[in-house]
Design a protein around this motif. Structure first.
Motif, PDB file in Angstrom:
ATOM      1  N   ALA A 103      -4.124  -2.736   8.413  1.00 49.02           N
ATOM      2  CA  ALA A 103      -3.093  -2.196   7.589  1.00 49.02           C
ATOM      3  C   ALA A 103      -3.686  -1.152   6.770  1.00 49.02           C
ATOM      4  O   ALA A 103      -4.536  -2.060   6.179  1.00 49.02           O
ATOM      5  CB  ALA A 103      -1.639  -3.017   7.761  1.00 49.02           C
ATOM      6  N   CYS A 104      -3.241  -0.300   6.249  1.00 46.56           N
ATOM      7  CA  CYS A 104      -4.002   0.951   5.375  1.00 46.56           C
ATOM      8  C   CYS A 104      -2.671   0.968   3.735  1.00 46.56           C
ATOM      9  O   CYS A 104      -1.633  -0.203   4.321  1.00 46.56           O
ATOM     10  CB  CYS A 104      -4.083   2.028   5.602  1.00 46.56           C
ATOM     11  SG  CYS A 104      -5.220   2.619   7.304  1.00 46.56           S
ATOM     12  N   LEU A 105      -3.421   0.722   3.427  1.00 45.82           N
ATOM     13  CA  LEU A 105      -3.098   0.434   1.440  1.00 45.82           C
ATOM     14  C   LEU A 105      -2.455   1.440   1.353  1.00 45.82           C
ATOM     15  O   LEU A 105      -2.986   3.103   1.209  1.00 45.82           O
ATOM     16  CB  LEU A 105      -3.733   0.126   0.504  1.00 45.82           C
ATOM     17  CG  LEU A 105      -4.485  -1.658   1.365  1.00 45.82           C
ATOM     18  CD1 LEU A 105      -5.207  -2.011  -0.073  1.00 45.82           C
ATOM     19  CD2 LEU A 105      -3.192  -2.529   1.027  1.00 45.82           C
ATOM     20  N   ILE A 106      -0.779   1.645   0.496  1.00 50.78           N
ATOM     21  CA  ILE A 106      -0.953   3.186  -0.693  1.00 50.78           C
ATOM     22  C   ILE A 106      -1.113   2.836  -2.224  1.00 50.78           C
ATOM     23  O   ILE A 106      -0.915   1.291  -2.459  1.00 50.78           O
ATOM     24  CB  ILE A 106       1.024   2.792  -0.194  1.00 50.78           C
ATOM     25  CG1 ILE A 106       1.246   3.254   0.874  1.00 50.78           C
ATOM     26  CG2 ILE A 106       1.408   3.987  -1.449  1.00 50.78           C
ATOM     27  CD1 ILE A 106       3.145   3.361   1.169  1.00 50.78           C
ATOM     28  N   LEU A 107      -1.691   3.992  -2.198  1.00 48.15           N
ATOM     29  CA  LEU A 107      -2.601   3.646  -3.724  1.00 48.15           C
ATOM     30  C   LEU A 107      -1.687   4.203  -4.679  1.00 48.15           C
ATOM     31  O   LEU A 107      -0.662   5.508  -4.398  1.00 48.15           O
ATOM     32  CB  LEU A 107      -3.616   3.701  -3.843  1.00 48.15           C
ATOM     33  CG  LEU A 107      -5.124   3.094  -2.630  1.00 48.15           C
ATOM     34  CD1 LEU A 107      -5.883   3.324  -2.787  1.00 48.15           C
ATOM     35  CD2 LEU A 107      -4.613   1.606  -3.179  1.00 48.15           C
ATOM     36  N   PRO A 108      -1.382   3.569  -5.222  1.00 54.33           N
ATOM     37  CA  PRO A 108      -0.713   4.649  -7.422  1.00 54.33           C
ATOM     38  C   PRO A 108      -1.039   6.029  -7.067  1.00 54.33           C
ATOM     39  O   PRO A 108      -0.384   6.708  -7.521  1.00 54.33           O
ATOM     40  CB  PRO A 108      -1.206   4.242  -8.769  1.00 54.33           C
ATOM     41  CG  PRO A 108      -2.263   2.866  -8.422  1.00 54.33           C
ATOM     42  CD  PRO A 108      -1.926   2.948  -6.445  1.00 54.33           C
ATOM     43  N   LEU A 109      -2.310   6.982  -6.714  1.00 51.67           N
ATOM     44  CA  LEU A 109      -2.701   8.206  -6.593  1.00 51.67           C
ATOM     45  C   LEU A 109      -2.024   8.702  -5.325  1.00 51.67           C
ATOM     46  O   LEU A 109      -1.757   9.802  -5.092  1.00 51.67           O
ATOM     47  CB  LEU A 109      -4.119   8.232  -6.435  1.00 51.67           C
ATOM     48  CG  LEU A 109      -5.405   7.805  -5.388  1.00 51.67           C
ATOM     49  CD1 LEU A 109      -4.859   8.216  -3.570  1.00 51.67           C
ATOM     50  CD2 LEU A 109      -6.819   7.155  -5.936  1.00 51.67           C
ATOM     51  N   HIS A 110      -2.004   8.021  -4.374  1.00 48.55           N
ATOM     52  CA  HIS A 110      -1.155   8.550  -3.422  1.00 48.55           C
ATOM     53  C   HIS A 110       0.710   9.183  -3.631  1.00 48.55           C
ATOM     54  O   HIS A 110       1.393   9.569  -3.315  1.00 48.55           O
ATOM     55  CB  HIS A 110      -0.586   7.362  -1.873  1.00 48.55           C
ATOM     56  CG  HIS A 110      -2.129   7.169  -1.142  1.00 48.55           C
ATOM     57  ND1 HIS A 110      -2.615   5.651  -1.191  1.00 48.55           N
ATOM     58  CD2 HIS A 110      -3.043   8.534  -1.091  1.00 48.55           C
ATOM     59  CE1 HIS A 110      -3.582   6.140  -0.541  1.00 48.55           C
ATOM     60  NE2 HIS A 110      -4.018   7.242  -0.238  1.00 48.55           N
ATOM     61  N   ARG A 111       1.380   7.791  -4.540  1.00 43.60           N
ATOM     62  CA  ARG A 111       2.282   7.872  -4.911  1.00 43.60           C
ATOM     63  C   ARG A 111       2.123   9.493  -5.940  1.00 43.60           C
ATOM     64  O   ARG A 111       3.601  10.268  -5.662  1.00 43.60           O
ATOM     65  CB  ARG A 111       2.745   7.053  -6.289  1.00 43.60           C
ATOM     66  CG  ARG A 111       4.626   7.135  -6.308  1.00 43.60           C
ATOM     67  CD  ARG A 111       5.107   5.620  -7.242  1.00 43.60           C
ATOM     68  NE  ARG A 111       4.034   5.045  -8.440  1.00 43.60           N
ATOM     69  CZ  ARG A 111       2.803   4.231  -8.304  1.00 43.60           C
ATOM     70  NH1 ARG A 111       3.208   3.793  -7.143  1.00 43.60           N
ATOM     71  NH2 ARG A 111       2.238   4.191  -9.178  1.00 43.60           N
TER      72      ARG A 111
END
Length: 428
Positions: A103-111
């Motif tokens: 599974a791929c991660l959501i990172l703070p930079l995405h937010r």
């Protein structure tokens, strides 16, 4: 015994949480297969209310629960949700919860990117600002950081460099400061030992589960009309929300999803922007929103409300291969003297029996309504057909005729047991 896939057949918020929780009693494993923590499910069990955004509903039942590879995962939010449920007496361990290692991660930079884009947009999509869209962009751009990458520091460092090579120009264009790669690496190294105990090849686990004869319940998020291919594009989510995604998002294969149960609200709601042919701006719309407590689980935003749109649901039945529906919130229609159902659309003098793909056409269509007599009696808490007023039964039957799918279940309140069972999907 069939596996069962539960999907929302409208724009989400149809009451999937209660039905998935209810069906979890009959399943051995519950799998979440798409979306992120932009989806919300509310489970009411006795006096306890559980609000889930990322975790599969099966955790509340103590059933083995899987976050599949089709989900984008914010690891910090995942730990917060685990801790919150722990405070409610639900102890989530690696024996209970499995996280797909691919599974791929959501990172703070995405937010950051998600929120900055929405703030700068003239025509806003209405995203939750939680980074789901940008995370999926990196996934299909083949630069995402996946769960298993947390095991290898050297590889992780190189992947962060590649990721920032893409994000740095985007951030500059939006007036955001450059992201510190060392800071991100340190944050991921810090969280890795807390996340990795849950990680394993989910596809392999599920393959063994099915071969052993156990039953799997696939839990969809959002709704079919928010599907990135088949929804009201571009006012959609960033993943495939239709039932077919249960196969790809879990790794179980096309025969895995089994019986498809579409969750359908007895009226129509939508959160955020985008076309909504049957939206009401009058007292009836206010009634549906107030009595139905139509506020988003994740965002708290008020939902737009309107009459039942049989054209849209019939389209969902075809797109998802729906075998039967679970009709929810029938009780919210109690007391309305006249009910309307949209049975077709008018577009520049032409009659349509489907939702056109173009945004301009979607915004221009006018609903064609059929009227039915309402009922004054209460349907709240009904658990059998004999408990329903005659006109409520007529309403359900007419919905079945118009959408081309039978009602397998009818939900009459948020409580787990206030459900009329017509047929058990696991027995089909």
């Amino acid at each position: 015994m069939a596996n069962v896939t539960v999907i929302g057949a409208q724009w989400g918020d149809e009451g999937k949480g209660k039905l998935v929780d209810w069906l979890s009693n009959r399943a051995d494993v519950v799998v979440r297969f798409q979306g992120g923590h932009n989806a919300g499910h509310t489970l009411v069990v006795g006096n306890q209310v559980y609000k889930l955004s990322l975790l599969p509903s099966g955790v509340v039942q103590g059933k083995l629960s899987v976050i599949g590879n089709g989900v984008v995962v914010d690891p910090w939010h995942l730990l917060e949700e685990i801790a919150k449920l722990g405070g409610q007496g639900v102890n989530i361990t690696p024996e209970l919860l499995v996280l797909a290692d691919n599974a791929c991660l959501i990172l703070p930079l995405h937010r950051d990117l998600d929120q900055a884009r929405e703030a700068a947009a003239v025509n806003k999509i209405g995203t939750t600002g939680r980074g789901i869209g940008p995370a999926y962009e990196d996934k299909v751009g083949r630069r995402a950081i996946r769960v298993d990458d947390l095991r290898d520091r050297d590889a992780l460092e190189a992947k962060i460099d590649r990721l920032l090579a893409h994000h740095t120009p985007l951030r500059r264009g939006l007036g955001l400061p450059e992201y510190d790669g060392a800071q991100l690496l340190a944050a991921l190294e810090e969280i890795a030992p807390k996340i990795l105990p849950f990680a394993q090849p989910a596809w392999k686990l599920l393959d063994g589960v099915v071969k052993s004869g156990k039953r799997v319940l696939f839990e969809g998020a959002q709704g079919a009309l928010l599907d990135v291919d088949h929804g009201t594009y571009p006012y959609v989510t960033s993943s495939n929300t239709v039932a077919g995604q249960a196969a790809a998002g879990s790794g179980l294969g096309p025969k895995g999803p089994g019986y498809v149960l579409g969750i359908v609200k007895a009226y129509t709601t939508r959160v955020g922007e985008g076309p909504f042919p049957t939206e009401l701006f009058d007292e009836v719309g206010q009634h549906l929103g107030t009595v139905g407590k139509e506020f988003g689980v994740v965002t708290g935003r008020a939902r737009r409300c309107g009459w039942f749109d049989a054209v849209l649901v019939r389209q969902s039945v075809a797109l998802n291969g729906i075998d039967g529906i679970a009709l929810t919130k029938l009780d919210i229609l109690d007391g309305l003297p006249t009910l309307k159902i949209c049975v077709g659309y008018k577009l520049r003098g032409e009659t349509l029996d489907y939702l056109p793909a173009g945004l301009k056409d979607q915004s221009a269509i006018e609903p064609i309504y059929e009227e039915m007599e309402g009922w004054s009696e209460s349907t709240a808490g009904a658990t059998s057909w004999k408990d329903l007023p005659a006109n409520a039964v007529k309403y359900v039957r007419r919905v079945e005729e118009l959408i081309g799918a039978p009602a397998a279940m009818v939900s009459t309140s948020p409580q787990r047991d206030d459900t009329i069972m017509v047929r058990d999907p696991f027995q089909d």
